[in-house]
Design a protein around this motif. Structure first.
Motif, PDB file in Angstrom:
ATOM      1  N   ARG A  95       0.841  -1.195   0.028  1.00  0.00           N
ATOM      2  CA  ARG A  95      -0.151  -0.036   0.023  1.00  0.00           C
ATOM      3  C   ARG A  95       0.841   1.202   0.117  1.00  0.00           C
ATOM      4  O   ARG A  95       2.067   1.201   0.350  1.00  0.00           O
ATOM      5  N   GLN A 428     -13.528  -2.228  -2.605  1.00  0.00           N
ATOM      6  CA  GLN A 428     -13.071  -1.243  -3.415  1.00  0.00           C
ATOM      7  C   GLN A 428     -13.055  -1.273  -4.885  1.00  0.00           C
ATOM      8  O   GLN A 428     -13.033  -2.582  -5.540  1.00  0.00           O
ATOM      9  N   SER A 463     -13.370   6.135  -0.277  1.00  0.00           N
ATOM     10  CA  SER A 463     -12.559   5.062  -0.398  1.00  0.00           C
ATOM     11  C   SER A 463     -12.991   3.928  -1.155  1.00  0.00           C
ATOM     12  O   SER A 463     -12.447   2.836  -1.234  1.00  0.00           O
ATOM     13  N   THR A 531     -12.990  10.239   6.559  1.00  0.00           N
ATOM     14  CA  THR A 531     -12.398   8.755   6.689  1.00  0.00           C
ATOM     15  C   THR A 531     -11.241   8.498   6.285  1.00  0.00           C
ATOM     16  O   THR A 531     -10.880   7.276   6.315  1.00  0.00           O
ATOM     17  N   LEU A 532     -10.795   9.203   4.946  1.00  0.00           N
ATOM     18  CA  LEU A 532      -9.885   8.766   4.328  1.00  0.00           C
ATOM     19  C   LEU A 532      -8.166   8.963   5.140  1.00  0.00           C
ATOM     20  O   LEU A 532      -7.239   8.346   4.550  1.00  0.00           O
ATOM     21  N   LYS A 535      -7.152   5.585   5.291  1.00  0.00           N
ATOM     22  CA  LYS A 535      -7.228   4.612   4.105  1.00  0.00           C
ATOM     23  C   LYS A 535      -5.899   4.756   3.393  1.00  0.00           C
ATOM     24  O   LYS A 535      -5.146   6.019   3.446  1.00  0.00           O
ATOM     25  N   TYR A 536      -5.415   3.804   2.880  1.00  0.00           N
ATOM     26  CA  TYR A 536      -4.051   3.813   2.215  1.00  0.00           C
ATOM     27  C   TYR A 536      -4.335   3.472   0.811  1.00  0.00           C
ATOM     28  O   TYR A 536      -5.197   2.772   0.448  1.00  0.00           O
TER      29      TYR A 536
END
Length: 562
Positions: A95, A428, A463, A531-532, A535-536
């Motif tokens: 990631r 995703q 995301s 919320t990102l 997230k990666y």
């Protein structure tokens, strides 16, 4: 899944035995299942990007294979000649860095921000408000102009050779709601100008030569400001907090002009030159032995308009004590964690999965003049291009797993067209855009005479949809278009030239952008999905085979006696 491996040693026993567990050993006793835990705290052997190959040799290898197929749902390899069965699981995925900002520009030399553009912040599932719509720019040669709002921090890593930050009084000016950092200049030819109606609501640190001018408005710092560079001019400026000046030498000058008001302390390592009338409410500390006053005004005054009392002016103050009065600079805001370019060749599948709405490498809802709806489910797809026609709709259904789409050419979402991600789940959609033969606009959304093209996700969760761009390409979002997701196209670290991103004419991004922020103007908006922050990039799991989060190994010793 548990795989028992039984080893038998010793002599034969009678028909009556006693069975007793005599020992238990955790071979990996500190395992926590987190591949990002430091090696001192975890002994998880599965690093990111690794694979786990499991092979079982047995007379009943076919039965083992059947169990693996049922329990894991992955491809199983059978070798009758050796009575072995094998399968492969992906380890923790590789990631990129977390997406912690609304916009990150690793180059940014052509950046232009203005004309009612701005960043805001939202939470897809509601809840408390957020102020994390940060903007990080390597530089900003074309400057900031007219009216814009950044609902978060602003970092300009290097002040450019040209350009300025200007807020027009006639339209609300420029507002930065978080902290602001302006780094050292690329060259020392002239001072960087901050002028007009500009408001800094958070602590501000300027690291090089600067001019702060009225220009029809007034620069307003609602918190403290620290300037680690020469101040050539400061006129009509309001500082609600304290002003700290430290250019590194006592011979440097802080020039403060008429109409400037400092409501906190004035702390300076260097000479202070005051022209006309300057108001300071707090204490004054300077390493120099005098303060020069000139012009036809009242010179230094306090909040009442009277001359500043000598008891509040501390001249020839020791440097250590002057710096001890200062607030820490913001150089820690410069990040060394720069995202690297996406290796498109490593992401290209040899062949793509079939689907009912695919003919070879072409979507059946290709631009042919008739509005159509196409659907792709979980899988990996390889397309020549992804070009929708007016009114076309592409549904990406993640209910069965993640979706990966590799596009050799470009992506085009015109007026009334819609890419809709379905499935409110953790899966995703990843779109890799190579851009071969696509011209300058490799990822292009526009409107024309109809409603703008759009990309949507369940509950506006950014995301769910990731677009990875080759750094040599361009992204253009034009009038009335709306994109929900993450546009990710950095160049090679540390100063790589990433994908050029143009946001214009009331376009909206709900999510984040990573690439060269070339243009951000004409009512364009980046609404950062808070919320990102957790997230990666490049973190979506594969859809073709199983995945193992961690490996646990233990030994149980059983004693069997007659």
């Amino acid at each position: 899944m548990t795989i028992p491996l039984v080893t038998v040693t010793g002599k034969s026993v009678d028909d009556k035995v006693t069975v007793e567990r005599t020992g238990f050993e955790e071979i990996l006793p500190k395992l926590d299942g987190n591949p990002d835990t430091s090696s001192d705290d975890s002994v998880n052997p599965l690093e990111r990007g690794t694979e786990l190959r499991v092979t079982v040799q047995s007379e009943v290898y076919q039965a083992w294979g059947s169990v693996f197929e049922q329990r894991i749902g992955t491809d199983v390899d059978y070798d009758p000649s050796t009575e072995r069965v094998s399968f492969t699981l992906d380890g923790p995925p590789t990631r990129g860095p977390p997406i912690t900002r609304a916009a990150f520009s690793p180059r940014g030399t052509g950046t232009h921000i203005g004309k009612f553009a701005g960043t805001t912040c939202y939470r897809p599932t509601g809840g408390s408000s957020c102020t994390a719509a940060d903007v990080y720019l390597k530089s900003a040669n074309d400057g900031f102009a007219n009216c814009f709002t950044i609902e978060g921090d602003l970092v300009v890593e290097r002040l450019p050779d040209s350009g300025s930050l200007y807020g027009s009084p006639g339209c609300g000016g420029a507002v930065i709601e978080g902290q602001s950092f302006f780094g050292e200049r690329l060259s020392r030819s002239s001072a960087y100008e901050i002028k007009g109606d500009v408001t800094f609501e958070g602590y501000t640190n300027i690291r090089d030569r600067v001019e702060l001018l009225e220009a029809g408005g007034g620069v307003h710092f609602k918190d403290d400001v620290r300037i680690d560079g020469k101040v050539k001019k400061m006129r009509g400026v309001t500082v609600d907090g304290s002003l700290y000046f430290d250019q590194g030498s006592s011979s440097n000058e802080l020039k403060i002009g008429d109409g400037t008001v400092i409501k906190g302390d004035l702390v300076a390592h260097g000479r202070i030159k005051v022209s006309d009338t300057v108001e300071v409410h707090g204490e004054i500390y300077t390493t120099n032995r005098k303060i020069t006053e000139s012009g036809g005004g009242d010179g230094l005054v306090d909040e009442t308009g009277n001359s500043k009392p000598s008891s509040e002016i501390h001249k020839s103050h020791p440097l250590s004590q002057v710096r001890g009065e200062m607030r820490r600079d913001l150089t820690h805001m410069i990040t060394s964690d720069r995202p690297g370019r996406v290796d498109m060749s490593a992401k290209e599948p040899a062949t793509g999965d079939p689907a009912p709405d695919l003919t070879g490498a072409t979507l059946d809802c290709d631009a042919d003049g008739t509005a159509e709806t196409c659907r792709l489910g979980a899988g990996t797809y390889k397309l020549d291009h992804l070009i929708l026609g007016h009114g076309d709709e592409l549904e990406l259904d993640t209910s069965g797993g993640s979706i990966k789409i590799y596009v050799e050419g470009g992506v085009e979402v015109p007026k009334n067209a819609h890419i809709q991600v379905l499935g409110n789940n953790p899966n995703q959609v990843e779109v890799y855009v190579e851009g071969q033969g696509a011209g300058s606009d490799t990822f292009h959304m526009y409107s024309g005479s109809g409603a703008g093209g759009k990309v949507t996700t369940p509950q506006d969760k950014a995301s769910k949809f990731w677009v990875y761009m080759d750094p040599s390409d361009e992204v253009r979002l034009k009038q009335d278009t709306s994109f929900t997701g993450v546009i990710y196209g950095p160049g090679n670290a540390p100063d790589g030239d990433g994908v050029d991103i143009y946001l214009d004419k009331q376009s909206t991004v709900k999510g984040a952008v990573v690439g060269n922020f070339e243009k951000f103007t004409n009512l364009a908006t980046v609404k950062y999905d808070a919320t990102l922050q957790n997230k990666y990039a490049l973190a979506a799991g594969g859809a073709a085979r199983g995945q193992v989060a961690y490996l646990r190994t233990s030994a149980r010793v059983v004693s069997v006696d007659s």
